[in-house]
Design an enzyme around this catalytic site. Structure first.
Site, mmCIF file in Angstrom:
data_model
loop_
_atom_site.group_PDB
_atom_site.id
_atom_site.type_symbol
_atom_site.label_atom_id
_atom_site.label_comp_id
_atom_site.label_asym_id
_atom_site.label_seq_id
_atom_site.Cartn_x
_atom_site.Cartn_y
_atom_site.Cartn_z
ATOM 1 N N HIS A 52 0.817 -1.229 0.000
ATOM 2 C CA HIS A 52 0.000 0.000 0.000
ATOM 3 C C HIS A 52 0.845 1.271 0.000
ATOM 4 O O HIS A 52 0.296 2.364 -0.142
ATOM 5 C CB HIS A 52 -0.932 0.027 1.214
ATOM 6 C CG HIS A 52 -1.973 -1.046 1.214
ATOM 7 N ND1 HIS A 52 -2.855 -1.223 0.168
ATOM 8 C CD2 HIS A 52 -2.270 -2.021 2.128
ATOM 9 C CE1 HIS A 52 -3.655 -2.250 0.438
ATOM 10 N NE2 HIS A 52 -3.318 -2.751 1.611
ATOM 11 N N HIS A 112 -6.664 -6.988 -0.301
ATOM 12 C CA HIS A 112 -6.778 -5.552 -0.549
ATOM 13 C C HIS A 112 -6.023 -5.181 -1.825
ATOM 14 O O HIS A 112 -4.998 -5.790 -2.147
ATOM 15 C CB HIS A 112 -6.207 -4.757 0.633
ATOM 16 C CG HIS A 112 -6.880 -5.059 1.939
ATOM 17 N ND1 HIS A 112 -6.376 -5.978 2.836
ATOM 18 C CD2 HIS A 112 -8.025 -4.565 2.472
ATOM 19 C CE1 HIS A 112 -7.189 -6.033 3.897
ATOM 20 N NE2 HIS A 112 -8.195 -5.203 3.698
ATOM 21 N N ASP A 138 -5.089 -12.590 3.547
ATOM 22 C CA ASP A 138 -6.311 -12.069 4.152
ATOM 23 C C ASP A 138 -7.559 -12.290 3.295
ATOM 24 O O ASP A 138 -8.642 -11.818 3.660
ATOM 25 C CB ASP A 138 -6.154 -10.586 4.531
ATOM 26 C CG ASP A 138 -5.409 -9.774 3.503
ATOM 27 O OD1 ASP A 138 -5.121 -10.296 2.401
ATOM 28 O OD2 ASP A 138 -5.098 -8.599 3.793
ATOM 29 N N ASP A 152 -3.152 -10.525 -2.254
ATOM 30 C CA ASP A 152 -3.700 -9.976 -1.006
ATOM 31 C C ASP A 152 -5.146 -9.540 -1.266
ATOM 32 O O ASP A 152 -5.491 -9.138 -2.368
ATOM 33 C CB ASP A 152 -2.847 -8.776 -0.571
ATOM 34 C CG ASP A 152 -3.224 -8.247 0.806
ATOM 35 O OD1 ASP A 152 -2.510 -8.586 1.777
ATOM 36 O OD2 ASP A 152 -4.217 -7.497 0.907
#
Ligand SMILES: [Zn+2]
Length: 311
Positions: free
Chosen positions: A125, A164, A246, A162
């Site tokens: 990120h 996200h 996740d 991931d």
């Protein structure tokens, strides 16, 4: 034929506030899982400190200076609502970068067939000048730039599974035509980016959003129909994986329903593509994964497949 594991105790010194999901216990659970007898043949290496030049492959000096200046002398400090630093965070983040750079070196020199970097904070990120989403530096993007600029590769693929969106890696590699960045992620979900129209400066970015509550069947279908063919067309000379766990059904931060076996399947398929195009050269780096047991089991399954495919 070997798999290398890059870790460092500095990951255990990067503290986040009590109750924060990106916690020291994540690394402790992974380390316990990877101490099982079946992982005895892992080549265990310390993740080295990186150089400033490594970070500057993707970030301006002002970002490195700002991160260094933000580190508190005690307690924790919030860089935004999600992202925190404590004493030791900068060292941990530098080792996370250094582990990825060293893993690329180890794989590209033939020292090991593939490698997994189990460090924190994660990286996908972090944008050029913006730490966010628990991330300070763009570990995976820096690894890609290192392979291109210093090892002279022409094509590096980065696959981010991931849950996200890897907005940071996307931003850092947006105008890098020697990379193909492909990310699957839940949408809608924080940070809200990662729509199919975001394609990079030279069609070098692919976003594959997956709806909440979808499971491994949709993931497998999407990868088989779209992502694996794109990787095969690109013919990577190195495959970097942003391995966040996740998307697991038990994860508290998202609503995808992947199983531990789904992560093993995906790893196996990605390693097969790497075997086809680049002698199996894979560098995988830990991103998210916040249910400690699911994280440990999924990471173990991922590393187990890396070891099997290196054998
Ligand atoms: Zn995540």
């Amino acid at each position: 034929m070997t798999t290398a594991l890059f870790t460092h105790d500095s990951s255990l010194k990067h503290q986040t506030p009590a109750g924060h999901p990106e916690q020291i216990a994540r690394i402790e659970h992974i380390a316990a899982a990877l101490n099982a007898p079946q992982f005895q043949t892992l080549i265990r290496r310390d993740a080295p400190d990186c150089t400033d030049a490594d970070i500057l492959l993707c970030h301006p000096q002002s970002h490195l200076d700002a991160i260094a200046a933000a580190e508190p002398s005690s307690g924790t400090v919030a860089l935004d609502g999600d992202t925190h630093m404590s004493p030791g965070s900068l060292k941990a983040a530098r080792r996370a970068v250094g582990g990825c750079v060293a893993a690329v070196d180890a794989v590209l020199t033939g020292d090991t067939n593939n490698a997994f970097v189990a460090c924190r904070p994660p990286g996908h990120h972090a944008e050029h000048s913006t730490p966010m989403g628990f991330c300070l530096f763009g570990n995976a993007a820096i690894a890609a730039k290192h392979a291109l600029d210093r090892h002279g590769l022409s094509r590096v693929a980065v696959v981010d599974f991931d849950v996200h969106h890897g907005n940071g890696t996307q931003a850092l590699l947006w105008d890098e035509p020697r990379t193909l960045f492909i990310t699957s992620h839940q949408n809608p979900l924080w940070p809200g980016t990662g729509l199919p129209g975001e394609t990079g400066a030279t069609n070098n970015v692919q976003n594959w959003p997956l709806p909440p509550h979808s499971d491994g069947r949709l993931m497998r279908a999407t990868y088989q129909a779209e992502i694996f063919p794109a990787l095969n067309r690109f013919k990577p000379e190195l495959l970097i994986i942003s391995a966040g766990f996740d998307a697991h059904a038990d994860d508290p931060l998202a609503q995808l329903n992947w199983s531990t076996e789904d992560f093993a399947w995906l790893t196996r398929e990605l390693c097969a593509i790497a075997a086809e195009h680049c002698q199996g050269r894979v560098v995988s780096t830990l991103e998210g994964g916040y249910d400690l047991n699911a994280l440990a089991a999924s990471t173990a399954a991922h590393v187990r497949v890396l070891m099997e495919t290196a054998a």
